[in-house]
Design an enzyme around this catalytic site. Structure first.
Site, PDB file in Angstrom:
ATOM      1  N   ASP A  38     -31.433  49.589 -14.961  1.00 28.35           N
ATOM      2  CA  ASP A  38     -32.033  48.545 -14.127  1.00 28.35           C
ATOM      3  C   ASP A  38     -31.082  48.186 -12.988  1.00 28.35           C
ATOM      4  O   ASP A  38     -29.873  48.408 -13.086  1.00 28.35           O
ATOM      5  CB  ASP A  38     -32.289  47.277 -14.953  1.00 28.35           C
ATOM      6  CG  ASP A  38     -33.288  47.521 -16.078  1.00 28.35           C
ATOM      7  OD1 ASP A  38     -34.084  48.481 -15.967  1.00 28.35           O
ATOM      8  OD2 ASP A  38     -33.256  46.756 -17.052  1.00 28.35           O
TER       9      ASP A  38
HETATM   10  N1  URA Z   1     -32.351  48.873 -21.304  1.00 32.47           N
HETATM   11  C1  URA Z   1     -32.589  47.913 -20.400  1.00 32.47           C
HETATM   12  O1  URA Z   1     -33.222  46.915 -20.700  1.00 32.47           O
HETATM   13  N2  URA Z   1     -32.100  48.075 -19.144  1.00 32.47           N
HETATM   14  C2  URA Z   1     -31.354  49.140 -18.768  1.00 32.47           C
HETATM   15  O2  URA Z   1     -30.923  49.216 -17.613  1.00 32.47           O
HETATM   16  C3  URA Z   1     -31.117  50.121 -19.718  1.00 32.47           C
HETATM   17  C4  URA Z   1     -31.619  49.977 -20.980  1.00 32.47           C
END
Ligand code: URA
Length: 234
Positions: free
Chosen positions: A102
């Site tokens: 993310d």
């Molecule tokens: N899980 C998440 O919630 N975000 C990420 O960036 C990676 C795994």
């Protein structure tokens, strides 16, 4: 491929420096000095020497990037800075990140141009482990740990696969999962009544984030790391 692009991909020089060196007669192709950076060469067949050293084209390259918060895991984006933008202007143009973190997640990203390896590492059937350091809004307790270890309902067809959880502090855990659903870690913690306030990936398969690698920086994988991802993770 253009000669200057070829040299850029297989040396650490910048495109502008390499162009100058070509024009200065420092490059030969099949024994002949070539003065035009734009000249096309056959990277597989031609013998190219730069400053007396043979340059051999690397088909595949592998980098570890320490992703900072605020950049998106994409090759290009109309509005946001991407992880590939962090690789500098002289980067190869066939690089992509293996999987997504993310925008606000930090940590380990493998950057490569090897689509087969990426597929192997991301394939749900391979169950490659991803380990995250999670900082939480609320205290973490045994009940939450047990539920994550058993599998939780995050609104998908089935429960998440059993996770491995290590409690690091009252509000900090290391969580290892073998799937890669959208926002999976955040959704898992939400499902057990907590919230992720900071997330960092620290491992993917055998590949550990280099603690010495500053945020926003990248480096080539070492031979040992390459052995690990090719032997154990596939
Ligand atoms: N899980 C998440 O919630 N975000 C990420 O960036 C990676 C795994």
């Amino acid at each position: 491929m253009r000669l200057d692009k070829f040299l850029c991909d297989c040396t650490s020089g910048t495109r502008s420096k390499l162009k100058k060196d070509i024009k200065a007669g420092q490059v030969t192709v099949n024994g002949n000095t070539v003065l035009k950076p734009e000249q096309h060469i056959d990277e597989k067949a031609d013998e190219i020497f730069y400053k007396g050293q043979r340059c051999v084209y690397e088909q595949f390259v592998y980098y570890m990037l320490h992703k900072p918060s605020g950049v998106v895991s994409a090759t290009e984006d109309a509005h946001e800075r991407t992880v590939i933008d962090l690789m500098g202007d002289e980067r190869r143009d066939d690089l992509f990140p293996v999987g997504r973190l993310d925008k606000d997640t930090e940590g380990l990203l493998l950057i490569t141009n090897d689509g087969v390896l990426a597929h192997e590492l991301l394939s749900p059937a391979k169950h490659v482990e991803k380990e995250y350091e999670c900082h939480l809004a609320e205290s973490f307790d045994e009940k939450q740990k047990e539920r994550l270890e058993q599998g939780v309902d995050i609104g998908e067809k089935s429960l998440t696969m059993p996770a491995v959880v290590h409690t690091l502090d009252d509000k900090m855990i290391a969580l290892t999962i073998t799937e890669g659903k959208f926002h999976q870690v955040k959704r898992m913690l939400h499902a057990v009544g907590n919230e992720v306030v900071y997330l960092k990936r620290i491992r993917m398969g055998s590949l550990m984030l280099d603690a010495e690698l500053p945020k926003g920086s990248y480096r080539r994988l070492t031979e040992e790391e390459l052995d690990g991802i090719f032997r154990r993770d596939k």
